[in-house]
Design a protein around this motif. Structure first.
Motif, mmCIF file in Angstrom:
data_model
loop_
_atom_site.group_PDB
_atom_site.id
_atom_site.type_symbol
_atom_site.label_atom_id
_atom_site.label_comp_id
_atom_site.label_asym_id
_atom_site.label_seq_id
_atom_site.Cartn_x
_atom_site.Cartn_y
_atom_site.Cartn_z
ATOM 1 N N VAL A 106 0.926 -1.164 0.101
ATOM 2 C CA VAL A 106 -0.033 -0.220 0.051
ATOM 3 C C VAL A 106 0.746 1.245 0.079
ATOM 4 C CG1 VAL A 106 -1.554 1.313 1.332
ATOM 5 C CG2 VAL A 106 -1.950 -1.175 1.107
ATOM 6 N N GLU A 107 1.916 1.187 0.619
ATOM 7 C CA GLU A 107 2.811 2.373 0.806
ATOM 8 C C GLU A 107 3.444 2.671 -0.406
ATOM 9 O OE1 GLU A 107 4.552 1.916 5.424
ATOM 10 O OE2 GLU A 107 5.672 1.177 3.770
ATOM 11 N N ARG A 108 3.630 1.540 -1.440
ATOM 12 C CA ARG A 108 4.298 1.669 -2.680
ATOM 13 C C ARG A 108 3.423 1.858 -3.850
ATOM 14 N NH1 ARG A 108 9.476 -1.954 -0.818
ATOM 15 N NH2 ARG A 108 10.407 -0.426 0.601
ATOM 16 N N ALA A 109 2.327 1.609 -3.832
ATOM 17 C CA ALA A 109 1.264 1.150 -5.008
ATOM 18 C C ALA A 109 1.039 2.580 -5.571
ATOM 19 C CB ALA A 109 0.009 0.514 -4.441
ATOM 20 N N SER A 137 -8.244 -21.514 -7.738
ATOM 21 C CA SER A 137 -6.986 -21.364 -6.971
ATOM 22 C C SER A 137 -5.870 -21.091 -7.480
ATOM 23 C CB SER A 137 -6.989 -22.955 -6.484
ATOM 24 O OG SER A 137 -5.772 -23.019 -5.664
ATOM 25 N N ARG A 138 -5.477 -21.244 -8.724
ATOM 26 C CA ARG A 138 -4.444 -20.799 -9.396
ATOM 27 C C ARG A 138 -4.381 -19.406 -9.766
ATOM 28 N NH1 ARG A 138 -5.016 -25.488 -12.339
ATOM 29 N NH2 ARG A 138 -6.216 -24.611 -13.877
ATOM 30 N N GLU A 139 -5.785 -18.711 -9.849
ATOM 31 C CA GLU A 139 -5.861 -17.243 -10.050
ATOM 32 C C GLU A 139 -5.713 -16.509 -8.834
ATOM 33 O OE1 GLU A 139 -5.888 -15.790 -12.948
ATOM 34 O OE2 GLU A 139 -5.582 -17.866 -14.072
ATOM 35 N N ASN A 140 -6.031 -17.184 -7.748
ATOM 36 C CA ASN A 140 -5.779 -16.862 -6.453
ATOM 37 C C ASN A 140 -4.438 -16.541 -6.129
ATOM 38 O OD1 ASN A 140 -6.873 -15.930 -3.529
ATOM 39 N ND2 ASN A 140 -5.546 -17.609 -2.921
ATOM 40 N N ILE A 141 -3.521 -17.484 -6.520
ATOM 41 C CA ILE A 141 -2.045 -17.163 -6.286
ATOM 42 C C ILE A 141 -1.580 -16.133 -7.036
ATOM 43 C CG2 ILE A 141 0.213 -18.386 -6.660
ATOM 44 C CD1 ILE A 141 -1.344 -21.097 -6.093
ATOM 45 N N ILE A 142 -2.059 -15.869 -8.221
ATOM 46 C CA ILE A 142 -1.566 -14.697 -9.151
ATOM 47 C C ILE A 142 -2.083 -13.390 -8.565
ATOM 48 C CG2 ILE A 142 -1.748 -13.461 -11.356
ATOM 49 C CD1 ILE A 142 -2.307 -16.280 -12.663
ATOM 50 N N PHE A 143 -3.250 -13.385 -7.840
ATOM 51 C CA PHE A 143 -3.821 -12.336 -7.296
ATOM 52 C C PHE A 143 -2.699 -11.878 -5.943
ATOM 53 C CE2 PHE A 143 -6.546 -10.684 -3.593
ATOM 54 C CZ PHE A 143 -6.872 -9.549 -4.096
ATOM 55 N N HIS A 144 -2.590 -12.845 -5.012
ATOM 56 C CA HIS A 144 -1.798 -12.415 -3.969
ATOM 57 C C HIS A 144 -0.244 -12.110 -4.489
ATOM 58 C CE1 HIS A 144 -4.344 -13.404 -0.728
ATOM 59 N NE2 HIS A 144 -4.975 -14.178 -1.403
ATOM 60 N N LYS A 145 0.229 -12.919 -5.489
ATOM 61 C CA LYS A 145 1.789 -12.718 -5.913
ATOM 62 C C LYS A 145 1.658 -11.156 -6.475
ATOM 63 C CE LYS A 145 4.261 -15.692 -7.775
ATOM 64 N NZ LYS A 145 5.242 -16.104 -6.987
ATOM 65 N N ARG A 146 0.753 -10.625 -7.071
ATOM 66 C CA ARG A 146 0.684 -9.296 -7.574
ATOM 67 C C ARG A 146 0.817 -8.188 -6.431
ATOM 68 N NH1 ARG A 146 2.823 -5.858 -9.906
ATOM 69 N NH2 ARG A 146 1.696 -4.070 -10.539
ATOM 70 N N ILE A 147 0.120 -8.636 -5.155
ATOM 71 C CA ILE A 147 0.324 -7.717 -4.208
ATOM 72 C C ILE A 147 1.681 -7.736 -3.637
ATOM 73 C CG2 ILE A 147 -0.299 -7.472 -1.784
ATOM 74 C CD1 ILE A 147 -3.024 -8.577 -2.378
ATOM 75 N N TYR A 148 2.075 -9.015 -3.492
ATOM 76 C CA TYR A 148 3.700 -9.055 -2.892
ATOM 77 C C TYR A 148 4.597 -8.460 -3.998
ATOM 78 C CZ TYR A 148 1.313 -13.144 -0.970
ATOM 79 O OH TYR A 148 0.502 -14.039 -0.286
ATOM 80 N N GLU A 149 4.386 -8.361 -5.396
ATOM 81 C CA GLU A 149 5.420 -7.854 -6.132
ATOM 82 C C GLU A 149 5.463 -5.989 -6.054
ATOM 83 O OE1 GLU A 149 3.966 -9.082 -9.934
ATOM 84 O OE2 GLU A 149 4.840 -11.121 -9.741
ATOM 85 N N ILE A 150 4.193 -5.853 -5.679
ATOM 86 C CA ILE A 150 3.947 -4.135 -5.365
ATOM 87 C C ILE A 150 5.111 -3.727 -4.430
ATOM 88 C CG2 ILE A 150 2.456 -2.090 -4.890
ATOM 89 C CD1 ILE A 150 0.314 -3.884 -6.589
ATOM 90 N N ALA A 151 5.092 -4.694 -3.366
ATOM 91 C CA ALA A 151 6.007 -4.438 -2.009
ATOM 92 C C ALA A 151 7.442 -4.320 -2.482
ATOM 93 C CB ALA A 151 5.518 -5.513 -1.038
ATOM 94 N N ARG A 152 7.893 -5.049 -3.363
ATOM 95 C CA ARG A 152 9.224 -5.046 -3.872
ATOM 96 C C ARG A 152 10.126 -5.492 -2.816
ATOM 97 N NH1 ARG A 152 7.674 -0.150 -6.007
ATOM 98 N NH2 ARG A 152 9.252 1.265 -4.465
ATOM 99 N N ASN A 153 9.797 -6.723 -2.181
ATOM 100 C CA ASN A 153 10.732 -7.329 -1.263
ATOM 101 C C ASN A 153 10.726 -8.987 -1.836
ATOM 102 O OD1 ASN A 153 11.711 -8.628 0.853
ATOM 103 N ND2 ASN A 153 10.868 -7.478 2.322
ATOM 104 N N PRO A 154 11.530 -9.163 -2.823
ATOM 105 C CA PRO A 154 11.835 -10.483 -3.311
ATOM 106 C C PRO A 154 12.190 -11.657 -2.323
ATOM 107 C CG PRO A 154 13.466 -9.067 -4.218
ATOM 108 C CD PRO A 154 12.245 -8.184 -3.411
ATOM 109 N N GLU A 155 13.266 -11.135 -1.450
ATOM 110 C CA GLU A 155 13.613 -12.112 -0.300
ATOM 111 C C GLU A 155 12.449 -12.721 0.478
ATOM 112 O OE1 GLU A 155 16.644 -9.849 -1.844
ATOM 113 O OE2 GLU A 155 14.898 -9.255 -0.823
#
Length: 233
Positions: A106-109, A137-155
């Motif tokens: 949210v801070e970076r979006a 189920s597979r699309e749910n993973i894509i949805f959540h991963k998009r949120i994670y990508e915005i956070a920019r913390n690959p580790e």
């Protein structure tokens, strides 16, 4: 329901064979065909699932890394139990990391990021109610991963991915989304998206915390109903 064949009609055509093998092994554990302590060899699994040694080896390697199998020197693998305590511990890891990632996202979006998340949520809501649980189920993973990508913390993403594959596979082996879950899951996702639209990092973290906790409870309830695993931690 045979976990090896039942999800196949909805599986991507290019899904690696080792992922299907991995799902099959977890499915056999869920169904009781395999029990904790079972000795697995590559030769036996090659015969059981009618695939070559290479995907069997990769599936076993991943399951060993996730704590489900113990390697026996030159003698194959032994299955460990997937207990209630194991699942709770994995979800504790998941809820901590995902809440943090949502807060940072949210801070970076950007406005475009938030619009994309809204679109993904709307499309996913339709899929969840479509009666195609594996696709949803597979699309749910894509949805959540998009949120994670915005956070920019690959580790953090790498840690999360490595420790949550098993519980996702267990959920899929149990059939994925069921009709009694549809409204709750959609509402939980809606709460997350509204936090993004309000640009409220704290609310986003709390929404994800609630969502992941509810997902844990739904999975544990289904496991208990099926009697697949020991309820003892």
């Amino acid at each position: 329901m045979d976990p090896w064949v039942s999800p196949a009609p909805e599986a991507p055509l290019n899904e690696p064979t080792y992922l299907r093998v991995k799902r099959a092994i977890i499915g056999d554990l869920v169904s009781g065909r395999f029990v904790p302590g079972t000795h697995l060899t590559i030769e036996a699994l090659t015969s059981r699932y009618a695939v070559s040694h290479m995907p069997i080896r990769e599936a076993l390697r991943q399951l060993e890394g996730e704590g489900i199998l113990i390697s026996l020197a030159h003698r194959g693998f032994r299955i460990e139990s997937i207990t209630e305590g194991y699942i709770r511990n994995i979800y504790d890891i998941r809820v901590g990391i995902e809440s943090m990632l949502a807060h940072r996202a949210v801070e970076r979006a950007t406005d475009t990021d938030i619009a994309t998340l809204r679109r993904l949520h709307e499309d996913l809501s339709v899929l969840i109610r479509s009666g195609k649980p594996m696709v949803a189920s597979r699309e749910n993973i894509i949805f959540h991963k998009r949120i994670y990508e915005i956070a920019r913390n690959p580790e953090a993403e790498q840690i999360l991915e490595g420790r949550t594959r098993v519980v996702r596979t267990v959920a899929d082996s149990l059939g994925g989304y069921t009709p009694d879950m549809y409204d709750a899951v959609v509402a939980e996702h809606e709460k997350m998206i509204r936090a993004f639209e309000a640009r409220d990092p704290t609310a986003a973290g709390e929404a994800v915390f609630d969502h992941v906790t509810a997902a844990r409870d739904r999975l544990l309830a289904r496991i208990a109903e099926k009697g697949a695993f020991s309820p003892r931690p």
